[in-house]
Design a protein around this motif. Sequence first.
Motif, short mmCIF file in Angstrom:
data_model
loop_
_atom_site.label_atom_id
_atom_site.label_comp_id
_atom_site.label_asym_id
_atom_site.label_seq_id
_atom_site.Cartn_x
_atom_site.Cartn_y
_atom_site.Cartn_z
N TYR A 81 0.86 -1.18 0.00
CA TYR A 81 0.00 0.00 0.00
C TYR A 81 0.89 1.22 0.00
O TYR A 81 2.11 1.12 0.13
CB TYR A 81 -0.94 -0.01 1.22
N ARG A 82 0.27 2.36 -0.16
CA ARG A 82 1.04 3.61 -0.14
C ARG A 82 0.41 4.58 0.84
O ARG A 82 -0.81 4.72 0.89
CB ARG A 82 1.07 4.24 -1.54
N ILE A 83 1.27 5.25 1.62
CA ILE A 83 0.83 6.32 2.51
C ILE A 83 1.33 7.63 1.92
O ILE A 83 2.51 7.75 1.60
CB ILE A 83 1.40 6.13 3.93
N VAL A 84 0.42 8.58 1.77
CA VAL A 84 0.77 9.88 1.17
C VAL A 84 0.22 10.98 2.06
O VAL A 84 -0.93 10.90 2.51
CB VAL A 84 0.13 10.02 -0.23
N THR A 85 1.01 12.00 2.28
CA THR A 85 0.47 13.22 2.87
C THR A 85 0.91 14.39 2.01
O THR A 85 2.11 14.63 1.81
CB THR A 85 0.85 13.37 4.37
N ASN A 86 -0.05 15.06 1.43
CA ASN A 86 0.24 16.19 0.54
C ASN A 86 0.41 17.46 1.38
O ASN A 86 -0.32 17.66 2.35
CB ASN A 86 -0.90 16.38 -0.47
N VAL A 87 1.36 18.28 0.99
CA VAL A 87 1.66 19.52 1.74
C VAL A 87 1.62 20.71 0.79
O VAL A 87 2.41 20.77 -0.16
CB VAL A 87 3.05 19.44 2.41
N GLY A 88 0.68 21.60 1.06
CA GLY A 88 0.64 22.86 0.32
C GLY A 88 0.13 22.71 -1.11
O GLY A 88 -0.16 21.61 -1.59
N GLU A 89 0.02 23.84 -1.76
CA GLU A 89 -0.62 23.90 -3.07
C GLU A 89 0.11 23.04 -4.11
O GLU A 89 -0.50 22.19 -4.77
CB GLU A 89 -0.67 25.36 -3.53
N GLU A 90 1.40 23.21 -4.24
CA GLU A 90 2.12 22.42 -5.25
C GLU A 90 2.28 20.98 -4.81
O GLU A 90 2.53 20.10 -5.64
CB GLU A 90 3.50 23.05 -5.54
N GLY A 91 2.12 20.74 -3.52
CA GLY A 91 2.14 19.36 -3.03
C GLY A 91 0.81 18.66 -3.23
O GLY A 91 0.69 17.47 -2.91
N GLY A 92 -0.18 19.37 -3.75
CA GLY A 92 -1.47 18.76 -4.05
C GLY A 92 -2.45 18.74 -2.88
O GLY A 92 -3.46 18.04 -2.92
N GLN A 93 -2.17 19.53 -1.85
CA GLN A 93 -3.06 19.54 -0.69
C GLN A 93 -4.27 20.43 -0.96
O GLN A 93 -4.12 21.60 -1.31
CB GLN A 93 -2.31 20.05 0.55
#
Length: 113
Positions: A81-93
């Motif tokens: 599986y994959r764990i993702v945490t997006n950060v900020g606008e360019e990070g896709g949050q």
Amino acid sequence: MQECLFCSIAKGQTDTIFLYEDDELVAFRDISPQAPFHILIVPKAHMQSAATLTEDEGSILGRVFNLAARLAAQDGYTNGYRIVTNVGEEGGQTVPHLHFHVLAGRNLGWPPG
Ligand code: AMP
Ligand code: ZN
């Protein structure tokens, strides 16, 4: 002031069904799944993103990763599986309250798009 979406969900103020809840964390299915298994693990305390985490939050991070493993295994996703945490606008949050995506059930590929 409009309340944060994930604060509202974490407080049980929406019809979101929890896969898991304790004093610190909730987990629920992403409304727009990007894989056959796609859940979000959300600390109840409001934090903007992983960028504002401090060492004091170390134990909650351990609990998030442990819960991710358990919830994926519980649904039979034993091939990874994959764990993702997006950060900020360019990070896709798109939701400014710290959350961890857990994805499984297809070949996720690398690097991400
Ligand atoms: P991010 O873009 O990384 O901030 O992730 C936010 C995620 O929240 C997206 O994958 C959305 O599909 C998901 N999302 C938004 N609103 C809801 C909701 N009401 N219930 C479940 N997931 C949601
Ligand atoms: Zn919040």
